[in-house]
Write a protein that holds these residues in place. Structure first.
Motif, PDB file in Angstrom:
ATOM      1  N   THR A 276      33.319  25.888  29.468  1.00 59.97           N
ATOM      2  CA  THR A 276      34.119  25.419  28.342  1.00 59.97           C
ATOM      3  C   THR A 276      34.336  26.607  27.412  1.00 59.97           C
ATOM      4  OG1 THR A 276      33.186  23.187  28.463  1.00 59.97           O
ATOM      5  CG2 THR A 276      34.289  23.803  26.424  1.00 59.97           C
ATOM      6  N   PHE A 277      35.607  26.996  27.230  1.00 56.08           N
ATOM      7  CA  PHE A 277      35.958  28.134  26.387  1.00 56.08           C
ATOM      8  C   PHE A 277      37.085  27.739  25.433  1.00 56.08           C
ATOM      9  CE2 PHE A 277      33.941  30.590  29.700  1.00 56.08           C
ATOM     10  CZ  PHE A 277      33.527  31.765  29.083  1.00 56.08           C
ATOM     11  N   ARG A 278      37.036  28.271  24.220  1.00 52.48           N
ATOM     12  CA  ARG A 278      38.226  28.213  23.386  1.00 52.48           C
ATOM     13  C   ARG A 278      39.244  29.225  23.898  1.00 52.48           C
ATOM     14  NH1 ARG A 278      35.867  27.588  17.164  1.00 52.48           N
ATOM     15  NH2 ARG A 278      34.833  25.575  17.527  1.00 52.48           N
ATOM     16  N   ASP A 279      38.787  30.422  24.173  1.00 53.06           N
ATOM     17  CA  ASP A 279      39.612  31.381  24.896  1.00 53.06           C
ATOM     18  C   ASP A 279      38.706  32.340  25.632  1.00 53.06           C
ATOM     19  OD1 ASP A 279      39.531  34.140  23.320  1.00 53.06           O
ATOM     20  OD2 ASP A 279      39.746  32.582  21.802  1.00 53.06           O
ATOM     21  N   GLY A 280      39.166  32.780  26.805  1.00 53.97           N
ATOM     22  CA  GLY A 280      38.329  33.673  27.591  1.00 53.97           C
ATOM     23  C   GLY A 280      38.892  33.963  28.962  1.00 53.97           C
ATOM     24  N   TYR A 281      38.282  34.924  29.598  1.00 53.76           N
ATOM     25  CA  TYR A 281      38.684  35.421  30.919  1.00 53.76           C
ATOM     26  C   TYR A 281      37.586  35.062  31.909  1.00 53.76           C
ATOM     27  CZ  TYR A 281      39.655  38.911  34.565  1.00 53.76           C
ATOM     28  OH  TYR A 281      39.903  39.552  35.750  1.00 53.76           O
ATOM     29  N   ILE A 282      37.971  34.475  33.048  1.00 57.39           N
ATOM     30  CA  ILE A 282      37.010  34.090  34.083  1.00 57.39           C
ATOM     31  C   ILE A 282      37.440  34.724  35.405  1.00 57.39           C
ATOM     32  CG2 ILE A 282      35.973  32.188  35.373  1.00 57.39           C
ATOM     33  CD1 ILE A 282      36.578  30.386  32.966  1.00 57.39           C
ATOM     34  N   GLU A 283      36.536  35.459  36.039  1.00 60.89           N
ATOM     35  CA  GLU A 283      36.805  36.038  37.364  1.00 60.89           C
ATOM     36  C   GLU A 283      35.572  35.822  38.239  1.00 60.89           C
ATOM     37  OE1 GLU A 283      38.395  40.101  39.581  1.00 60.89           O
ATOM     38  OE2 GLU A 283      38.215  40.032  37.387  1.00 60.89           O
ATOM     39  N   LEU A 284      35.757  35.123  39.357  1.00 64.22           N
ATOM     40  CA  LEU A 284      34.660  34.745  40.239  1.00 64.22           C
ATOM     41  C   LEU A 284      34.967  35.141  41.663  1.00 64.22           C
ATOM     42  CD1 LEU A 284      34.179  31.075  38.959  1.00 64.22           C
ATOM     43  CD2 LEU A 284      32.933  33.098  38.175  1.00 64.22           C
ATOM     44  N   SER A 285      33.907  35.384  42.445  1.00 63.28           N
ATOM     45  CA  SER A 285      34.105  35.660  43.870  1.00 63.28           C
ATOM     46  C   SER A 285      33.030  34.961  44.690  1.00 63.28           C
ATOM     47  CB  SER A 285      34.075  37.175  44.151  1.00 63.28           C
ATOM     48  OG  SER A 285      32.801  37.720  43.892  1.00 63.28           O
ATOM     49  N   GLU A 286      33.457  34.357  45.792  1.00 59.84           N
ATOM     50  CA  GLU A 286      32.613  33.846  46.873  1.00 59.84           C
ATOM     51  C   GLU A 286      31.822  32.583  46.552  1.00 59.84           C
ATOM     52  OE1 GLU A 286      30.381  36.902  48.947  1.00 59.84           O
ATOM     53  OE2 GLU A 286      31.713  38.442  48.133  1.00 59.84           O
TER      54      GLU A 286
ATOM     55  N   LYS B 181      42.740  28.947  25.971  1.00 62.18           N
ATOM     56  CA  LYS B 181      43.638  30.044  26.320  1.00 62.18           C
ATOM     57  C   LYS B 181      42.856  31.070  27.117  1.00 62.18           C
ATOM     58  CE  LYS B 181      46.668  33.561  24.256  1.00 62.18           C
ATOM     59  NZ  LYS B 181      47.183  34.130  22.978  1.00 62.18           N
ATOM     60  N   GLY B 182      43.426  31.530  28.233  1.00 65.84           N
ATOM     61  CA  GLY B 182      42.713  32.524  29.025  1.00 65.84           C
ATOM     62  C   GLY B 182      43.346  32.742  30.374  1.00 65.84           C
ATOM     63  N   ARG B 183      42.528  33.200  31.310  1.00 66.59           N
ATOM     64  CA  ARG B 183      42.999  33.467  32.674  1.00 66.59           C
ATOM     65  C   ARG B 183      41.859  33.200  33.639  1.00 66.59           C
ATOM     66  NH1 ARG B 183      45.556  39.087  35.229  1.00 66.59           N
ATOM     67  NH2 ARG B 183      46.350  38.104  37.132  1.00 66.59           N
ATOM     68  N   PHE B 184      42.190  32.673  34.820  1.00 66.68           N
ATOM     69  CA  PHE B 184      41.199  32.412  35.862  1.00 66.68           C
ATOM     70  C   PHE B 184      41.634  33.141  37.126  1.00 66.68           C
ATOM     71  CE2 PHE B 184      39.148  30.357  39.360  1.00 66.68           C
ATOM     72  CZ  PHE B 184      37.938  29.878  38.866  1.00 66.68           C
ATOM     73  N   ILE B 185      40.709  33.925  37.687  1.00 66.05           N
ATOM     74  CA  ILE B 185      40.949  34.619  38.957  1.00 66.05           C
ATOM     75  C   ILE B 185      39.789  34.309  39.885  1.00 66.05           C
ATOM     76  CG2 ILE B 185      41.256  36.838  40.106  1.00 66.05           C
ATOM     77  CD1 ILE B 185      42.382  37.963  37.535  1.00 66.05           C
ATOM     78  N   GLY B 186      40.088  33.878  41.107  1.00 67.73           N
ATOM     79  CA  GLY B 186      39.060  33.602  42.097  1.00 67.73           C
ATOM     80  C   GLY B 186      39.329  34.331  43.392  1.00 67.73           C
ATOM     81  N   TRP B 187      38.278  34.939  43.949  1.00 68.07           N
ATOM     82  CA  TRP B 187      38.392  35.688  45.204  1.00 68.07           C
ATOM     83  C   TRP B 187      37.457  35.072  46.242  1.00 68.07           C
ATOM     84  CZ3 TRP B 187      42.289  38.963  44.673  1.00 68.07           C
ATOM     85  CH2 TRP B 187      42.540  39.548  43.422  1.00 68.07           C
ATOM     86  N   GLU B 188      37.956  34.849  47.452  1.00 67.87           N
ATOM     87  CA  GLU B 188      37.128  34.349  48.556  1.00 67.87           C
ATOM     88  C   GLU B 188      36.333  33.107  48.139  1.00 67.87           C
ATOM     89  OE1 GLU B 188      37.137  35.599  51.758  1.00 67.87           O
ATOM     90  OE2 GLU B 188      38.848  36.754  51.013  1.00 67.87           O
ATOM     91  N   ILE B 189      36.971  32.217  47.439  1.00 64.27           N
ATOM     92  CA  ILE B 189      36.308  31.016  46.949  1.00 64.27           C
ATOM     93  C   ILE B 189      36.171  29.997  48.081  1.00 64.27           C
ATOM     94  CG2 ILE B 189      36.492  29.076  45.336  1.00 64.27           C
ATOM     95  CD1 ILE B 189      35.795  31.775  44.026  1.00 64.27           C
ATOM     96  N   ALA B 190      34.964  29.418  48.213  1.00 67.29           N
ATOM     97  CA  ALA B 190      34.703  28.409  49.248  1.00 67.29           C
ATOM     98  C   ALA B 190      34.265  27.085  48.627  1.00 67.29           C
ATOM     99  CB  ALA B 190      33.650  28.928  50.220  1.00 67.29           C
ATOM    100  N   ALA B 191      34.560  26.887  47.358  1.00 65.76           N
ATOM    101  CA  ALA B 191      34.168  25.660  46.668  1.00 65.76           C
ATOM    102  C   ALA B 191      34.939  24.465  47.225  1.00 65.76           C
ATOM    103  CB  ALA B 191      34.441  25.794  45.174  1.00 65.76           C
TER     104      ALA B 191
ATOM    105  N   GLU C  92      42.215  32.758  45.593  1.00 63.81           N
ATOM    106  CA  GLU C  92      42.272  32.935  47.041  1.00 63.81           C
ATOM    107  C   GLU C  92      41.083  32.198  47.634  1.00 63.81           C
ATOM    108  OE1 GLU C  92      42.449  37.028  48.133  1.00 63.81           O
ATOM    109  OE2 GLU C  92      44.336  37.394  47.077  1.00 63.81           O
ATOM    110  N   PHE C  93      41.352  31.233  48.497  1.00 62.65           N
ATOM    111  CA  PHE C  93      40.296  30.414  49.096  1.00 62.65           C
ATOM    112  C   PHE C  93      39.890  30.980  50.452  1.00 62.65           C
ATOM    113  CE2 PHE C  93      41.990  27.426  46.026  1.00 62.65           C
ATOM    114  CZ  PHE C  93      40.876  26.701  45.635  1.00 62.65           C
ATOM    115  N   ALA C  94      38.567  31.082  50.662  1.00 60.67           N
ATOM    116  CA  ALA C  94      38.043  31.509  51.953  1.00 60.67           C
ATOM    117  C   ALA C  94      37.895  30.331  52.901  1.00 60.67           C
ATOM    118  CB  ALA C  94      36.697  32.199  51.774  1.00 60.67           C
ATOM    119  N   ALA C  95      37.852  29.106  52.357  1.00 64.74           N
ATOM    120  CA  ALA C  95      37.739  27.882  53.153  1.00 64.74           C
ATOM    121  C   ALA C  95      38.619  26.820  52.503  1.00 64.74           C
ATOM    122  CB  ALA C  95      36.290  27.402  53.208  1.00 64.74           C
TER     123      ALA C  95
END
Length: 225
Positions: free
Chosen positions: A116-126, A137-147, A162-165
């Motif tokens: 939970t963010f008022r504003d922020g940047y989120i970048e996750l991998s795997e 307000k912000g941005r979400f980037i996901g790499w090789e996500i298998a959720a 980008e989803f790995a599964a």
């Protein structure tokens, strides 16, 4: 079995760095390295302004580095606690936009995330467990996500994953921004608005996997690989 106590490995800096004539006074910065050995399966962030970069890593603990910065009067309450199998981290500003909490997280497989963010940047991998986010307000980037489940709500912001599964369900609601998903080729139940630009996957109302993407102002792109 009683949970192990939270362990603070190091406090790298916690002293005022400079004086300012701003109404907020002293500017402070502090960096903490935190390691949690409790059997945590969910990490929850409740942060006013900040960022998260993180990756799934086969380790026996959850590791978090947190950097706090802002004017002394603007930095509010922040901290961490383990409740059951949930790790909770907070970062609140006493004055809006006058503090910032930047995080780096490494968590073992099977750890779900909730932001939970008022504003922020989120970048996750795997990451391979559920991911939820509610961001003003912000941005979400996901790499090789298998959720299997991704559930995101943004007032303003771009989402790129980008989803790995193949996921079971993706629910994304954005006020103003763009959503771009790269998915394993196959059939998905595509719902929401506007109509997405589709490349390399099939939108099929009978498909089990659902992509429910709604963008009020912006575009949706679904790509298959």
């Amino acid at each position: 079995m009683r949970a192990a106590p939270v362990r603070l490995l190091a406090v790298l800096a916690a002293a005022p760095l400079l004086m300012a004539t701003n109404r907020c006074g002293v500017y402070v910065e502090a960096t903490e390295n935190l390691q949690f050995f409790e059997p945590v399966t969910r990490v929850v962030f409740d942060v006013h302004h900040g960022s998260i970069t993180g990756t799934m890593y086969p380790r026996p603990s959850v590791y978090i580095k947190r950097h706090t910065s802002g004017f002394e009067a603007g930095v509010g309450e922040y901290g961490q606690a383990v409740e059951g199998d949930e790790l909770q981290l907070t970062g609140h500003c006493a004055i809006a936009h006058e503090c910032w909490f930047d995080h780096m997280i490494e968590a073992p497989p099977g750890t779900s995330l909730d932001f939970t963010f008022r504003d922020g940047y989120i970048e996750l991998s795997e990451f391979d467990a559920e991911i939820h986010a509610e961001v003003g307000k912000g941005r979400f980037i996901g790499w090789e996500i298998a959720a299997p489940v991704v559930d995101l709500s943004y007032g303003t912001g771009d989402v790129t994953i980008e989803f790995a599964a193949a996921p079971e369900r993706v629910t994304i609601a954005v006020g103003t921004g763009a959503v771009t998903l790269t998915l394993p080729a196959g059939s998905y139940r595509c719902t929401g608005a506007p109509a997405p630009k589709v490349e390399g996957i099939t939108c099929d109302d009978a498909a089990a996997a659902e992509l429910d993407i709604t963008v009020e102002t912006g575009a949706v792109v679904l790509r298959g690989v």
